[in-house]
Scaffold this motif. Structure first.
Motif: not given
Length: 509
Positions: A396-405, A461-475
């Protein structure tokens, strides 16, 4: 006549014993680990005693079968009634490769597949496992046992009824087993929810499942029906669900850890809950719809995660949000060119009705940021086919706006075995998610996984955030390690490994 799901099979039961297999009566199968050796493979604990008890040279049998000890390799050694007075009828020799937790998880899955329709198996696989290896065996065996059926005659096969982990005397083994059962159970539940066909799995049905598991897990559950969604301004969820006879829902599940105070931080999980995705008026080709009953896999992952938080000792507040809708075709379906207003007021031009997942996620994320004061926000979804193009089948791919995550996500991935790879939030692509008439465009085109993440970032917004897109691993196209063919149920093990750690918000809160 109401559609009813047939009774489903259950995962194996597990037990611990300090004895060796030949000292434990009643098992149909004995199973021993095999380690690759410098010159020849090595058999694990209890194999020598089993050879004596059965009068069979198990090492010779392994060599005759050209066993190597590679991970998941299974060598079957039949036992005749004349050779033993015990109930054992077969011995399995199971390779554990380099003996990492991943190897033991895969060995556990191999054990489960080799013992289907058996009553019981006793194994020393976990006796030589490293830290977290016992739990890995259990999780692998549970998920490798998964099955779903809708046959009039009942399930085609059943998981082994009982697995005894032998030669275990560690004082902490009971706790490790309990945690593994929670992790494996969450993966099982997520996979089951994703596998249920959409003629039963409507948004209302999914909400009912959340209420049921919430009651069992000590959670507070709130469900928005269509009327309340209208009143509260959830325009994205309403637009996506507007073409279906099955009304949309928003599901909220609240977990509060023991001893929580006002200072206890909150993590919000948002899971895409599209119970079936036809593509809407921008309709998918028929082959593209075949797996779309599992387009709610992100929502299923959130429901399964929430149900297990208490069992893994999560120390922070967690709120799970599942915006649930069916993306259907009718006269009331959203149209290309429509402009919708999300919770909080941001607007989106709909230039592709098959890019619907981000529209429902956006509503829930905006609500989370405005109303729930999260310390961290995570959304998880089968969002873009572009992610599968980028990362293939198993990551899966993930994106984040904070390196701390990043460290939290990477450690959870390594621990859980649910693989992720960090993807970039490319600022130069921002112009692609801009609209000439609205605040954003849901159909940015090329670099689709990245532009989808950029679209969602505006709602974090400004909230520490992670977006996980797992269309690649869903099936999973076929049985492979702990994955069984069909919807993978990806996500809960990853999220629980993070949220069940000692300090999930270290460096963030």
């Amino acid at each position: 006549m109401a559609t009813q799901l047939p009774t489903q099979v259950s995962p194996p039961e597990f037990a611990l014993s300090a004895a060796l297999p030949h000292q434990i009566g009643g098992a149909e199968v004995w199973a021993f680990p095999v380690l690759p050796g410098d010159e020849a493979p090595l058999l694990g604990p209890g194999a020598e005693e089993a050879s004596e008890a059965l009068g069979i040279d198990l090492l010779a049998a392994l060599e005759a079968a050209r066993g190597t000890g590679r991970t998941g390799e299974v060598t079957v050694v039949p036992v005749s009634a004349q050779e033993t007075s015990d109930d054992v009828s077969v011995v399995l020799l199971i390779g554990v490769g380099e003996a990492s937790p991943t190897d033991f998880r895969r060995a556990g899955a191999a054990l489960a597949r080799a013992t289907k329709d058996r009553v019981s198996v006793v194994t020393t696989l976990a006796a030589i496992a490293p830290d977290d290896g016992l739990g890995a065996v259990v999780v692998g065996a549970m998920l490798g046992s998964f099955a779903f059926h809708w046959r009039s005659t009942g399930p085609k096969e059943r998981p082994v009824g009982r697995i005894v982990l032998a030669d275990i005397s560690d004082d902490g083994a009971d706790d490790e087993l309990a945690r593994a059962l929670a992790l494996g159970g969450a993966g099982w539940r997520s996979r089951a929810l994703a596998t249920v066909p959409a003629n039963l799995k409507t948004p209302a049905w999914l909400a009912e499942q959340a209420v049921e598991v919430g009651a069992a897990g000590g959670l507070e559950v709130t469900v928005w029906d269509e009327q309340r969604l209208v009143a509260d301004g959830f325009g994205g969820i309403l637009a996506v669900g507007g073409g279906s006879a099955h009304e949309p829902r928003l599901i909220r599940m609240d977990y509060t850890p023991p001893g929580a105070s006002r200072r206890t931080p909150t993590v919000v999980l948002v899971g895409k809950g599209i119970t079936f995705d036809s593509g809407g008026l921008d309709i998918k080709p028929s082959e593209g719809m075949l797996t779309m009953k599992r387009d709610m896999s992100g929502g299923g992952a959130v429901i399964a995660t929430m149900a297990a938080l208490r069992d893994v000792g999560c120390p922070v507040r967690v709120i799970g949000l599942v915006p649930a809708a069916e993306n259907a075709v009718s006269g009331s379906a959203m149209r290309p060119g429509d402009v919708i207003t999300h919770f909080g007021g941001r607007t989106s031009e709909v230039n592709n009705t098959d890019a619907e997942g981000r529209l429902v996620l956006a509503d829930a994320m905006a609500y989370a940021v405005a109303e729930l004061s999260p310390t961290a926000l995570v959304d998880i979804a089968t969002l873009t086919g572009a992610m599968k193009v980028s990362l293939g089948q198993w990551t899966a791919g993930y994106f984040t706006n904070r390196d701390e995550l990043v460290a939290h996500v990477e450690q959870a991935s390594a621990t859980s075995g649910e693989n992720v790879w960090r993807m970039p939030l490319v600022k130069d692509y921002e112009e692609r998610v801009a609209s000439k008439i609205a605040d954003g465009d849901n159909a940015a085109g090329g670099a689709g996984a990245i532009t989808a993440a950029l679209f969602l970032q505006h709602f974090a917004g400004d909230v520490p955030w992670v977006h996980i897109d797992f269309a690649s691993a869903a099936e999973s196209p076929a049985d492979r390690h702990e994955w069984t063919a069909g919807p993978s149920g990806f996500g809960p093990r990853l999220l629980l490994a993070w949220l069940g750690s000692e300090d999930p918000l270290d460096g963030i809160a």
